[in-house]
Design a protein around this motif. Structure first.
Motif, PDB file in Angstrom:
ATOM      1  N   SER A 105       0.822  -1.221   0.000  1.00 49.45           N
ATOM      2  CA  SER A 105       0.000   0.000   0.000  1.00 49.45           C
ATOM      3  C   SER A 105       0.853   1.267   0.000  1.00 49.45           C
ATOM      4  O   SER A 105       0.392   2.338  -0.406  1.00 49.45           O
ATOM      5  CB  SER A 105      -0.941   0.013   1.199  1.00 49.45           C
ATOM      6  N   ASP A 128       0.977   2.844  -3.435  1.00 49.13           N
ATOM      7  CA  ASP A 128      -0.278   3.193  -4.127  1.00 49.13           C
ATOM      8  C   ASP A 128      -0.143   4.488  -4.926  1.00 49.13           C
ATOM      9  O   ASP A 128      -0.590   4.569  -6.085  1.00 49.13           O
ATOM     10  CB  ASP A 128      -1.426   3.321  -3.121  1.00 49.13           C
ATOM     11  N   ASP A 182      -0.357   4.869  -9.001  1.00 45.93           N
ATOM     12  CA  ASP A 182      -1.337   5.757  -9.635  1.00 45.93           C
ATOM     13  C   ASP A 182      -0.656   6.820 -10.483  1.00 45.93           C
ATOM     14  O   ASP A 182      -1.187   7.222 -11.530  1.00 45.93           O
ATOM     15  CB  ASP A 182      -2.220   6.410  -8.568  1.00 45.93           C
TER      16      ASP A 182
END
Length: 484
Positions: free
Chosen positions: A202, A205, A209
């Motif tokens: 995570s 992330d 993106d």
């Protein structure tokens, strides 16, 4: 109808081979008939397949897909012999040696061979998983390319671009690749993935993106580091590494042109064995139980390299201390008294002195031998299985004490002391019964079912990719290739 998709990387050694093997097992378990394919490979770690030889990674991928390996899975194999020249294997058969400049001039014909093999593979499967080589961002190599975008455009197959976050700079790897490709090549790329993440996924992330926004490509996954990768056969010399296990110490000098070093894999997998790869510039350790001289693509060149490191002095000291020595293929040839190359197969003609630890002599003549082999080990009468890929004939007094029997044919040699032996058979340590007996001779036990371990690791790898990649999207992106 058959579909195909190509996994390309932002550079060499980003994990493409491992990903294709895991995907092959995952989609095979879903009930698809899968075949791996790599149009051009560069590796000295070859495997024997139906029709000749291919890269070791494609043999592993075929196993993952539960298919017999075939030369159509890797129609162009380059086996480096020098810094500027390589042996060319086309659809499994040796076509001679070319210098880099000459090879680039002949790529058009090689692309035709690659497409021919690819279309044959497509004839009886549901999905062909294609592996690129190196990076498509090497724009100086784009003209005549058959390894990456040249093949993808010729066969009209979609591409997933993989970056390696473990190296650092993965955003630049992927976005930078997009920046240097032309519009035709960019049209083939349908998504990206990030490989070898360590830690909490995570945390990346925002980086994931950012790549998606900058490239307008969907992300098929951020794949964590696969801890059991070392249990699978390594193809690239960059992949081999020391593995610390138990008290049995196997030492392997890292030759400049090491070949077919998958001989080390079953030993590395043993809990009671430590395999130590010794890089140039370091002496061979004095506490080794066994020194193993691996195969070589350039035996005389690697023998000179061996001596230049002072390893010959270390090896003689190891033998005086009562240590064991094994030479496989090129390593076997080096252990003999002389190596003669009358035809200049490895470069210049001539005769050189070997290490003299076996009373045998090698002459580099004859047709290249490429075959699967079943044999009986002469000391234990245990069966062993493996393969032979070599040029050369080895004869001498120590061949009267052969290491193996292949039918009625004697193979290999054992010294009068019984502690030094060599042969041309690769892969024999994958035979669990014999490996156990061999390690017992060194004073250690064996606790490994090697073939079962490989199968379990392929299943674990497939599970890993099922969790961390969008395999449904990847399959949806695959499409029917262009027919000739």
């Amino acid at each position: 109808m058959v579909r195909s998709i190509m996994i390309q990387g932002t550079g060499s050694n980003v994990g493409k081979s491992m990903l294709v093997a895991g995907l092959a097992r995952a989609f095979t378990r879903r009930g698809l008939r899968v075949a791996p394919f790599k149009p051009q490979n560069m590796s000295n770690n070859a495997a024997v397949a139906q029709g000749g030889e291919i890269g070791r990674a494609q043999a592993l991928q075929a196993r993952a897909a539960k298919r017999e390996p075939h030369t159509d899975m890797n129609p162009i194999l380059l086996k480096p012999e020098t810094d500027t020249g390589a042996q060319i294997i086309v659809q499994g058969q040796r076509r001679g040696t070319m210098r880099a400049g000459d090879y680039r001039k002949g790529k058009a014909a090689l692309l035709e061979a690659a497409l021919e093999s690819f279309l044959r593979l497509c004839s009886d499967v549901d999905l062909v998983l294609i592996e690129g080589a190196g990076s498509p961002a090497e724009t100086n190599l784009r003209a005549g390319d058959i390894a990456n975008m040249g093949f993808a455009c010729a066969a009209d197959v979609p591409v997933v671009l993989v970056g390696d976050i473990h190296r650092g700079g993965v955003i630049a790897q992927i976005v930078g690749t997009q920046a240097v490709l032309d519009d035709t090549d960019l049209a083939q790329i349908k998504g990206f993935a990030v490989n070898r993440f360590k830690g909490d996924i995570s945390l990346f992330d925002e980086g994931r993106d950012d790549i998606a926004i900058r490239t307008d490509w969907p992300c098929l996954g951020v794949v964590p580091w696969f801890n059991d990768a070392w249990k699978l056969p390594a193809e690239d010399m960059m992949d081999i590494r020391s593995h610390m296990g138990g008290t049995c110490k196997v030492v392997v000098p890292q030759l400049e042109r090491m070949a077919n070093f998958d001989d080390l894999d079953p030993l590395s997998g043993e809990p009671n064995v430590s395999v130590e790869i010794i890089p140039p510039g370091r002496p061979l350790p004095g506490d080794a139980d066994l020194v193993l001289l691996p195969g070589s693509k350039s035996t005389i060149g690697d023998l000179n390299f061996f001596r230049a490191q002072g390893w010959d002095i270390d090896l003689y000291a190891h033998v005086r201390r009562g240590g064991h020595v094994v030479g496989l293929c090129g390593g076997y040839q080096m252990l003999g008294k002389t190596i003669t190359d009358p035809e200049g197969i490895e470069g210049s003609t001539g005769k050189v002195k070997g290490l003299g630890l076996l009373d045998v002599h090698t002459v580099m003549v004859g047709q290249k031998k490429v075959t699967q082999t079943q044999a009986i080990e002469t000391q234990t009468n245990l069966p062993v299985y493996g393969y032979e890929i070599h040029i050369g004939r080895t004869e001498g007094a120590d061949c009267d004490r052969p290491w193996l029997k292949v039918g009625k044919r004697a193979e290999g040699a054992i010294s009068t002391s019984g502690r030094i032996r060599g042969c041309y058979l690769h892969g024999m340590f994958a035979s669990d019964g014999y490996r156990s007996a061999f390690l017992q001779e060194l004073g250690h036990s064996s606790d490994l079912n090697y073939e079962e371990s490989v199968e379990e690791t392929l299943d674990t790898l497939a599970d890993h990719l099922e969790r961390h990649m969008d395999l449904d999207l990847l399959l949806a992106l695959a499409r029917a290739p262009k027919r000739a």
